[in-house]
Write a protein that holds these residues in place. Structure first.
Motif, PDB file in Angstrom:
ATOM      1  N   THR A  11       0.838  -0.998   0.146  1.00 50.94           N
ATOM      2  CA  THR A  11      -0.125   0.334   0.171  1.00 50.94           C
ATOM      3  C   THR A  11       0.971   1.303   0.423  1.00 50.94           C
ATOM      4  O   THR A  11       1.719   1.058   0.388  1.00 50.94           O
ATOM      5  N   THR A  12       0.602   2.215  -0.415  1.00 51.66           N
ATOM      6  CA  THR A  12       0.865   3.486  -0.558  1.00 51.66           C
ATOM      7  C   THR A  12       0.685   5.113   0.127  1.00 51.66           C
ATOM      8  O   THR A  12       0.992   5.837   0.259  1.00 51.66           O
ATOM      9  N   GLN A  13      -0.235   3.701   0.531  1.00 52.96           N
ATOM     10  CA  GLN A  13      -0.709   4.923   1.851  1.00 52.96           C
ATOM     11  C   GLN A  13      -0.670   5.214   3.394  1.00 52.96           C
ATOM     12  O   GLN A  13       0.348   4.291   3.648  1.00 52.96           O
ATOM     13  N   SER A  14      -0.126   6.335   4.045  1.00 50.65           N
ATOM     14  CA  SER A  14       0.696   7.044   5.464  1.00 50.65           C
ATOM     15  C   SER A  14      -0.444   5.727   6.727  1.00 50.65           C
ATOM     16  O   SER A  14      -1.002   5.651   5.907  1.00 50.65           O
ATOM     17  N   ALA A  15       0.671   5.358   7.507  1.00 51.58           N
ATOM     18  CA  ALA A  15       0.070   4.736   8.206  1.00 51.58           C
ATOM     19  C   ALA A  15      -1.155   5.260   9.027  1.00 51.58           C
ATOM     20  O   ALA A  15      -1.901   4.985   9.335  1.00 51.58           O
ATOM     21  N   SER A  16      -0.462   7.061   9.705  1.00 52.14           N
ATOM     22  CA  SER A  16      -1.517   7.822   9.964  1.00 52.14           C
ATOM     23  C   SER A  16      -2.681   8.081   9.452  1.00 52.14           C
ATOM     24  O   SER A  16      -2.667   8.070   7.912  1.00 52.14           O
ATOM     25  N   PRO A  17      -3.753   8.591   9.910  1.00 54.62           N
ATOM     26  CA  PRO A  17      -4.781   8.790   9.013  1.00 54.62           C
ATOM     27  C   PRO A  17      -4.486  10.204   8.641  1.00 54.62           C
ATOM     28  O   PRO A  17      -3.410  11.084   8.881  1.00 54.62           O
ATOM     29  N   SER A  18      -5.663  10.766   7.024  1.00 50.97           N
ATOM     30  CA  SER A  18      -4.385  12.045   6.397  1.00 50.97           C
ATOM     31  C   SER A  18      -5.673  13.464   7.157  1.00 50.97           C
ATOM     32  O   SER A  18      -6.044  12.986   8.098  1.00 50.97           O
ATOM     33  N   VAL A  19      -4.842  14.369   6.761  1.00 55.45           N
ATOM     34  CA  VAL A  19      -5.732  15.829   7.823  1.00 55.45           C
ATOM     35  C   VAL A  19      -7.909  15.153   7.054  1.00 55.45           C
ATOM     36  O   VAL A  19      -8.243  15.552   8.423  1.00 55.45           O
ATOM     37  N   ASP A  20      -7.799  15.011   5.272  1.00 55.45           N
ATOM     38  CA  ASP A  20      -9.140  15.216   5.684  1.00 55.45           C
ATOM     39  C   ASP A  20      -9.778  13.649   6.272  1.00 55.45           C
ATOM     40  O   ASP A  20     -10.179  13.980   6.590  1.00 55.45           O
ATOM     41  N   ALA A  21      -9.216  12.646   5.923  1.00 55.07           N
ATOM     42  CA  ALA A  21      -9.316  11.929   7.007  1.00 55.07           C
ATOM     43  C   ALA A  21     -10.134  11.945   8.274  1.00 55.07           C
ATOM     44  O   ALA A  21     -11.345  11.331   8.891  1.00 55.07           O
ATOM     45  N   LEU A  22      -9.311  12.838   9.338  1.00 56.88           N
ATOM     46  CA  LEU A  22      -9.577  13.195  10.640  1.00 56.88           C
ATOM     47  C   LEU A  22     -10.414  14.609  10.440  1.00 56.88           C
ATOM     48  O   LEU A  22     -11.850  14.151  11.572  1.00 56.88           O
ATOM     49  N   ALA A  23     -10.902  15.821   9.686  1.00 51.09           N
ATOM     50  CA  ALA A  23     -12.124  15.981   9.175  1.00 51.09           C
ATOM     51  C   ALA A  23     -12.614  15.244   9.122  1.00 51.09           C
ATOM     52  O   ALA A  23     -14.137  15.833   9.622  1.00 51.09           O
ATOM     53  N   ALA A  24     -13.269  13.853   8.098  1.00 48.94           N
ATOM     54  CA  ALA A  24     -13.889  13.209   7.796  1.00 48.94           C
ATOM     55  C   ALA A  24     -15.030  12.601   9.437  1.00 48.94           C
ATOM     56  O   ALA A  24     -15.865  12.495   9.702  1.00 48.94           O
ATOM     57  N   ALA A  25     -13.506  11.864  10.206  1.00 49.62           N
ATOM     58  CA  ALA A  25     -13.730  11.378  11.351  1.00 49.62           C
ATOM     59  C   ALA A  25     -14.709  12.073  11.827  1.00 49.62           C
ATOM     60  O   ALA A  25     -15.852  11.923  12.687  1.00 49.62           O
ATOM     61  N   ALA A  26     -14.418  13.712  12.133  1.00 50.91           N
ATOM     62  CA  ALA A  26     -14.991  14.762  12.752  1.00 50.91           C
ATOM     63  C   ALA A  26     -16.689  15.237  12.567  1.00 50.91           C
ATOM     64  O   ALA A  26     -17.676  15.040  14.216  1.00 50.91           O
ATOM     65  N   GLU A  27     -16.154  14.472  11.491  1.00 51.13           N
ATOM     66  CA  GLU A  27     -17.968  15.457  11.037  1.00 51.13           C
ATOM     67  C   GLU A  27     -18.773  13.911  10.817  1.00 51.13           C
ATOM     68  O   GLU A  27     -20.073  13.992  11.138  1.00 51.13           O
ATOM     69  N   ARG A  28     -18.173  12.393  10.971  1.00 53.54           N
ATOM     70  CA  ARG A  28     -18.775  11.844  11.258  1.00 53.54           C
ATOM     71  C   ARG A  28     -19.635  11.336  12.898  1.00 53.54           C
ATOM     72  O   ARG A  28     -20.723  10.955  13.442  1.00 53.54           O
ATOM     73  N   ARG A  29     -18.332  11.992  13.389  1.00 57.15           N
ATOM     74  CA  ARG A  29     -18.879  11.698  15.200  1.00 57.15           C
ATOM     75  C   ARG A  29     -19.816  12.390  15.571  1.00 57.15           C
ATOM     76  O   ARG A  29     -20.436  12.198  16.232  1.00 57.15           O
ATOM     77  N   LEU A  30     -19.932  14.118  14.858  1.00 55.43           N
ATOM     78  CA  LEU A  30     -21.147  14.994  15.307  1.00 55.43           C
ATOM     79  C   LEU A  30     -22.721  14.433  14.448  1.00 55.43           C
ATOM     80  O   LEU A  30     -22.984  14.763  15.140  1.00 55.43           O
ATOM     81  N   ARG A  31     -22.333  13.668  13.131  1.00 50.21           N
ATOM     82  CA  ARG A  31     -23.772  12.977  12.822  1.00 50.21           C
ATOM     83  C   ARG A  31     -24.365  12.593  13.695  1.00 50.21           C
ATOM     84  O   ARG A  31     -25.328  12.132  13.845  1.00 50.21           O
ATOM     85  N   GLN A  32     -22.969  12.117  14.833  1.00 48.34           N
ATOM     86  CA  GLN A  32     -24.130  10.311  15.470  1.00 48.34           C
ATOM     87  C   GLN A  32     -24.323  10.971  16.242  1.00 48.34           C
ATOM     88  O   GLN A  32     -25.066  10.237  17.289  1.00 48.34           O
ATOM     89  N   GLU A  33     -23.370  12.373  16.936  1.00 50.24           N
ATOM     90  CA  GLU A  33     -24.051  12.978  18.078  1.00 50.24           C
ATOM     91  C   GLU A  33     -25.824  13.312  18.105  1.00 50.24           C
ATOM     92  O   GLU A  33     -26.397  13.084  19.163  1.00 50.24           O
ATOM     93  N   GLU A  34     -25.737  14.111  16.782  1.00 49.99           N
ATOM     94  CA  GLU A  34     -27.193  14.423  16.572  1.00 49.99           C
ATOM     95  C   GLU A  34     -27.781  13.594  16.012  1.00 49.99           C
ATOM     96  O   GLU A  34     -29.384  13.750  16.866  1.00 49.99           O
ATOM     97  N   GLN A  35     -27.149  12.380  15.889  1.00 48.46           N
ATOM     98  CA  GLN A  35     -28.162  10.739  15.558  1.00 48.46           C
ATOM     99  C   GLN A  35     -29.072  10.992  17.120  1.00 48.46           C
ATOM    100  O   GLN A  35     -30.250  10.290  17.456  1.00 48.46           O
ATOM    101  N   SER A  36     -27.667  10.288  17.801  1.00 51.94           N
ATOM    102  CA  SER A  36     -28.328  10.027  19.312  1.00 51.94           C
ATOM    103  C   SER A  36     -28.842  10.971  20.009  1.00 51.94           C
ATOM    104  O   SER A  36     -29.668  10.718  21.114  1.00 51.94           O
ATOM    105  N   ARG A  37     -28.786  12.533  19.508  1.00 50.09           N
ATOM    106  CA  ARG A  37     -29.570  13.942  19.898  1.00 50.09           C
ATOM    107  C   ARG A  37     -31.338  13.747  19.856  1.00 50.09           C
ATOM    108  O   ARG A  37     -31.799  14.489  19.520  1.00 50.09           O
ATOM    109  N   GLY A  38     -31.847  12.577  19.039  1.00 47.00           N
ATOM    110  CA  GLY A  38     -33.140  11.985  18.029  1.00 47.00           C
ATOM    111  C   GLY A  38     -33.505  13.097  16.651  1.00 47.00           C
ATOM    112  O   GLY A  38     -34.279  13.660  16.766  1.00 47.00           O
ATOM    113  N   LEU A  39     -32.493  13.579  17.118  1.00 43.30           N
ATOM    114  CA  LEU A  39     -32.602  14.964  15.605  1.00 43.30           C
ATOM    115  C   LEU A  39     -33.045  14.476  14.191  1.00 43.30           C
ATOM    116  O   LEU A  39     -32.859  13.813  13.969  1.00 43.30           O
TER     117      LEU A  39
END
Length: 266
Positions: A11-39
């Motif tokens: 594989t040519t990808q880095s072992a550590s996650p990219s900055v874009d991947a971290l941003a996407a993960a943060a967005e997914r986490r916020l969406r999960q929090e919103e779902q838990s709040r019943g939005l």
């Protein structure tokens, strides 16, 4: 494309996650929090749009228009970000506390790091602060009905700081690895040079030992060989006595004369 049984491609990808991947993960986490709040889906979409709006207020809203010094102060030392975070987090924790509901723009620190940098004060306004004057003194006062906006604004500030911190750590690590690689290469060159010198020194010493041994063998052979008498100059090798020309000293040792044979009658 790899075929069955063939070795997998590295594989040519880095072992550590990219900055874009971290941003996407943060967005997914916020969406999960919103779902838990019943939005609802519509509310989640509105929240997403609001987050994107605050992200644009940070970059390019604050980062790009400012000078390099102001931008670096915002990104690297996070002075402006920390002030905005402190104001917003205090209000989120204690929304009814009057001392957290306002700030004075004439304060030296607020003026330098929040008012003067382009976009920083606009960010505070977008979170719910409005300019007011009390006793001829200017203030920015928070509107309690904007509590959801300040929560989103604080979350986006923290997200941005985390991502910038991640990028800075990667840059520092890359710089450290580059320096280590250069030092390792220099050390290899140094060791190779020292190894060459040692090899040459050993070779020279072996050649000297062999040379001394050859000289010693030659001297030993010369001392053990028998002595040879010199040959007189008037005698040539192979010379001898000639019959009939005997000297006086050789007369006694001369063979007897042969008697004459009788003539054979014709």
């Amino acid at each position: 494309m790899s075929t069955p049984g063939s070795p997998s491609q590295p594989t040519t990808q880095s072992a550590s996650p990219s900055v874009d991947a971290l941003a996407a993960a943060a967005e997914r986490r916020l969406r999960q929090e919103e779902q838990s709040r019943g939005l609802t889906a519509a509310q989640m979409a509105a929240q997403h749009d609001k987050r994107q709006h605050f992200r644009r207020l940070i970059d390019p809203g604050i980062v790009r228009p400012n000078s390099k010094e102001q931008a670096s102060r915002f990104i690297e030392t996070c002075t402006s970000t920390q002030i905005l975070l402190t104001i917003s987090e205090n209000l989120i924790k204690e929304p009814g506390n009057p001392k957290y509901q306002r700030f004075k723009p004439t304060n030296s620190i607020i003026k330098r790091d929040l008012v003067e940098p382009k976009g920083a004060l606009e960010y505070a306004i977008e979170m719910g602060f409005r300019p007011e004057v009390e006793n001829f003194q200017p203030f920015y006062v928070f509107n309690p009905r904007r509590i959801e906006d300040i929560k989103i604004g604080a979350a986006m500030l923290k997200e941005y700081v985390d991502l910038e911190t991640e990028k800075e750590e990667r840059r520092a690590l890359a710089k450290k690895n580059e320096k280590a690689a250069k030092e390792a290469a220099a050390e290899r060159v140094k060791l190779a040079f020292m190894d060459d010198r040692q090899t040459k020194q050993m070779r020279d010493e072996m050649e000297k030992v062999n040379r001394d041994a050859r000289i010693a063998r030659a001297q030993a052979a010369s001392s053990n060989s028998p002595a040879v008498s010199p040959v007189p100059d008037d005698l040539m090798p192979g010379s001898g006595h000639v019959l009939g020309r005997l000297g006086a000293d050789d007369a006694d040792d001369a063979p007897p004369e042969y008697e004459k044979m009788p003539e054979i009658a014709q």
